[in-house]
Design a protein around this motif. Structure first.
Motif, PDB file in Angstrom:
ATOM      1  N   PRO A  11       0.814  -1.222   0.000  1.00  0.00           N
ATOM      2  CA  PRO A  11       0.000   0.000   0.000  1.00  0.00           C
ATOM      3  C   PRO A  11       0.846   1.270   0.000  1.00  0.00           C
ATOM      4  CG  PRO A  11      -0.830  -1.582   1.612  1.00  0.00           C
ATOM      5  CD  PRO A  11       0.490  -2.114   1.135  1.00  0.00           C
ATOM      6  N   ASN A  12       0.313   2.278  -0.681  1.00  0.00           N
ATOM      7  CA  ASN A  12       0.909   3.618  -0.712  1.00  0.00           C
ATOM      8  C   ASN A  12       2.299   3.631  -1.338  1.00  0.00           C
ATOM      9  OD1 ASN A  12      -1.369   4.677   0.745  1.00  0.00           O
ATOM     10  ND2 ASN A  12      -0.456   3.841   2.621  1.00  0.00           N
ATOM     11  N   ARG A  13       2.536   2.707  -2.256  1.00  0.00           N
ATOM     12  CA  ARG A  13       3.803   2.665  -2.979  1.00  0.00           C
ATOM     13  C   ARG A  13       3.540   2.376  -4.455  1.00  0.00           C
ATOM     14  NH1 ARG A  13       8.830   0.691   0.594  1.00  0.00           N
ATOM     15  NH2 ARG A  13       8.084   1.343   2.642  1.00  0.00           N
ATOM     16  N   ALA A  14       4.525   2.712  -5.264  1.00  0.00           N
ATOM     17  CA  ALA A  14       4.484   2.345  -6.674  1.00  0.00           C
ATOM     18  C   ALA A  14       5.070   0.950  -6.804  1.00  0.00           C
ATOM     19  CB  ALA A  14       5.279   3.341  -7.499  1.00  0.00           C
ATOM     20  N   ASN A  15       4.245  -0.008  -7.178  1.00  0.00           N
ATOM     21  CA  ASN A  15       4.660  -1.401  -7.298  1.00  0.00           C
ATOM     22  C   ASN A  15       4.930  -1.716  -8.773  1.00  0.00           C
ATOM     23  OD1 ASN A  15       3.787  -2.737  -4.413  1.00  0.00           O
ATOM     24  ND2 ASN A  15       2.360  -1.123  -5.022  1.00  0.00           N
ATOM     25  N   VAL A  46       8.721   4.477  -2.853  1.00  0.00           N
ATOM     26  CA  VAL A  46       8.071   5.698  -2.391  1.00  0.00           C
ATOM     27  C   VAL A  46       9.160   6.728  -2.124  1.00  0.00           C
ATOM     28  CG1 VAL A  46       8.065   4.978   0.045  1.00  0.00           C
ATOM     29  CG2 VAL A  46       6.414   6.685  -0.757  1.00  0.00           C
ATOM     30  N   ASP A  64       2.694   6.208 -10.553  1.00  0.00           N
ATOM     31  CA  ASP A  64       2.760   6.630  -9.152  1.00  0.00           C
ATOM     32  C   ASP A  64       1.910   5.770  -8.224  1.00  0.00           C
ATOM     33  OD1 ASP A  64       0.402   7.536 -10.273  1.00  0.00           O
ATOM     34  OD2 ASP A  64       0.334   9.370  -9.077  1.00  0.00           O
ATOM     35  N   ARG A  65       1.032   4.941  -8.758  1.00  0.00           N
ATOM     36  CA  ARG A  65       0.207   4.068  -7.921  1.00  0.00           C
ATOM     37  C   ARG A  65      -0.012   2.712  -8.599  1.00  0.00           C
ATOM     38  NH1 ARG A  65      -2.840   8.181 -10.020  1.00  0.00           N
ATOM     39  NH2 ARG A  65      -4.690   7.648 -11.254  1.00  0.00           N
ATOM     40  N   SER A  66       1.032   2.238  -9.245  1.00  0.00           N
ATOM     41  CA  SER A  66       0.946   0.981  -9.980  1.00  0.00           C
ATOM     42  C   SER A  66       0.859  -0.208  -9.036  1.00  0.00           C
ATOM     43  CB  SER A  66       2.157   0.829 -10.906  1.00  0.00           C
ATOM     44  OG  SER A  66       3.363   0.983 -10.185  1.00  0.00           O
ATOM     45  N   THR A  67       0.307  -1.291  -9.552  1.00  0.00           N
ATOM     46  CA  THR A  67       0.174  -2.537  -8.810  1.00  0.00           C
ATOM     47  C   THR A  67       0.684  -3.688  -9.673  1.00  0.00           C
ATOM     48  OG1 THR A  67      -2.092  -2.867  -9.597  1.00  0.00           O
ATOM     49  CG2 THR A  67      -1.814  -1.703  -7.495  1.00  0.00           C
TER      50      THR A  67
END
Length: 411
Positions: free
Chosen positions: A37-41, A61, A401-404
């Protein structure tokens, strides 16, 4: 047009919309999302042994990266919570061509395989690091760097694989000779107008294994394209990379070892693609070996100013077949190919490419009659692994910036 005809058209349209909605819902249910969570994966890698699947990726991050791993024991349908691999916070260097790598080795009498993760770390210097999990991905131990302490220059673009004994074999691109040249007053840059065969001699393909310290195998590698490494059924070690040949040709280089990495065959040129470029395309090969020892190699190149993905095979390291161009989605530059072979011998290729301003990842059965299957919208850098029941595809999904990480089981 009569009323009945209009009604039939409306019913057909409604049925079409409903069918599309159902298909979209079903597709959505088949995708598993992994993320911190709250990271670019991003930048995933996957390995499988039977129904055990391990996915590793980078999560960043504020410019600081970590390496994470999650495992599945049901063939890729459900995964454990992510576990951090690297012990030094924020030291992971993350990019599509420098993805962390995970390798598995099944152990007799133990339900979970030995897990080894290799990644590129950057602190005071750049390093190739590894760590192992002996408890199915719950914890990681035995973290170490593969290059000698104090090695100067940049390095990365690593590939690794474990043999039947559990020994880890790793290759990477290393630019310590370039750093040495700059220290003596040579300030040439590797990219741009100075790039070429002479400049590439300052970059080498390095190899290390458990019980074998690092050493340089070849000079003249293309600066920033990922490498590929695979283990054959007889313990052979196969390696491929993009090499800089005379005329600044960026073709695939290949070598193999039949004695556990003690010696390697001379540099072999897979094919003369005819692509000369002043710079590094940042896009390397991928390789898989089937149960019969056939090497399957895919790589991106340019033919007649059009980007293509080529596929060739080699019988246990002998000369490669004439490459064939693989069908893609029709974009100008299909990129980042991967290849895997399932238990039945089917060969799958995955890649990404941009069309109409959107980059998508796709997967296809080589030699199959069906068109490529788009994995998801806004996807990139797909990777694959074969399980005992099919293939698991993994990719980066969503805005940077918010990839999963997306996971899909293909049977």
């Amino acid at each position: 047009m009569n009323t009945i005809h209009r009604l039939q058209i409306r019913q057909s349209l409604a049925a079409f919309v409903l069918a599309a909605a159902i298909a979209q819902a079903v597709a959505a249910q088949t995708v598993t999302t992994l993320a911190v969570p709250n990271r670019a994966n991003s930048t995933p890698w996957v390995a499988a042994a039977g129904s055990f699947v391990a996915v590793t990726w980078g999560a960043a991050v504020n410019g600081k990266g970590e390496i994470y791993l999650a495992v599945s024991r049901d063939g890729g349908h459900a995964f454990t919570a992510p576990v951090r691999v690297n012990s030094v916070g924020g030291d992971a260097r993350i990019s599509g061509e420098i993805a962390p790598r995970v390798a598995l080795m099944a152990r007799s009498g133990v339900p979970d395989p030995l897990i080894t993760v290799t990644w590129n770390a950057k602190g005071a210097a750049t390093e190739i690091k590894t760590a192992r999990s002996l408890d199915g991905g719950r914890t990681f131990v035995q973290e170490k760097a593969l290059q000698v302490k104090g090695a100067v220059g940049d390095r990365g673009w690593q590939a690794s694989a474990a043999d039947a004994r559990g020994a880890l074999h790793t290759v990477w691109l290393d630019h310590r000779a370039m750093a040495a040249s700059k220290a003596t007053g040579d300030h040439s840059e590797h990219k741009g107008e100075h790039d070429g065969v002479a400049m590439a001699q300052k970059s080498g393909l390095y190899y290390a294994a458990d019980g074998q310290p690092e050493r340089e195998l070849f000079k003249g590698v293309c600066y920033c394209c990922k490498t590929a490494l695979a283990i054959g059924p007889g313990g052979e070690i196969f390696a491929a990379w993009r090499h800089v040949f005379p005329g600044n040709m960026r073709d695939m280089g290949f070598t193999m070892s039949r004695d556990g990495g003690k010696t390697f065959t001379p540099l072999a040129r897979v094919n003369q693609d005819g692509w000369s470029i002043q710079g590094c395309p940042d896009d390397g090969p991928a390789m898989a070996v089937d149960a019969k020892g056939t090497v399957h190699l895919v790589w991106p190149t340019v033919k007649n100013e059009q980007g293509v993905i080529l596929y060739a095979t080699s019988k246990n390291g002998a000369a490669f077949s004439t490459p064939v161009r693989l069908p893609t989605l029709g974009g100008p530059k299909p990129s980042h190919p991967q290849v895997t072979v399932d238990r039945s011998g089917r060969v799958f290729v995955a890649w990404d490419e941009a069309r109409d301003g959107v980059r998508r990842a796709a997967i296809a059965l080589i030699g199959g009659s069906t068109p490529p299957d788009v994995l998801d919208a806004t996807t990139s850098y797909p990777v694959m692994a074969a399980t005992d029941a099919g293939v698991v595809a993994v990719w980066t999904s969503g805005p940077p910036d918010r990839s999963t990480i997306g996971v899909r089981v293909i049977q």
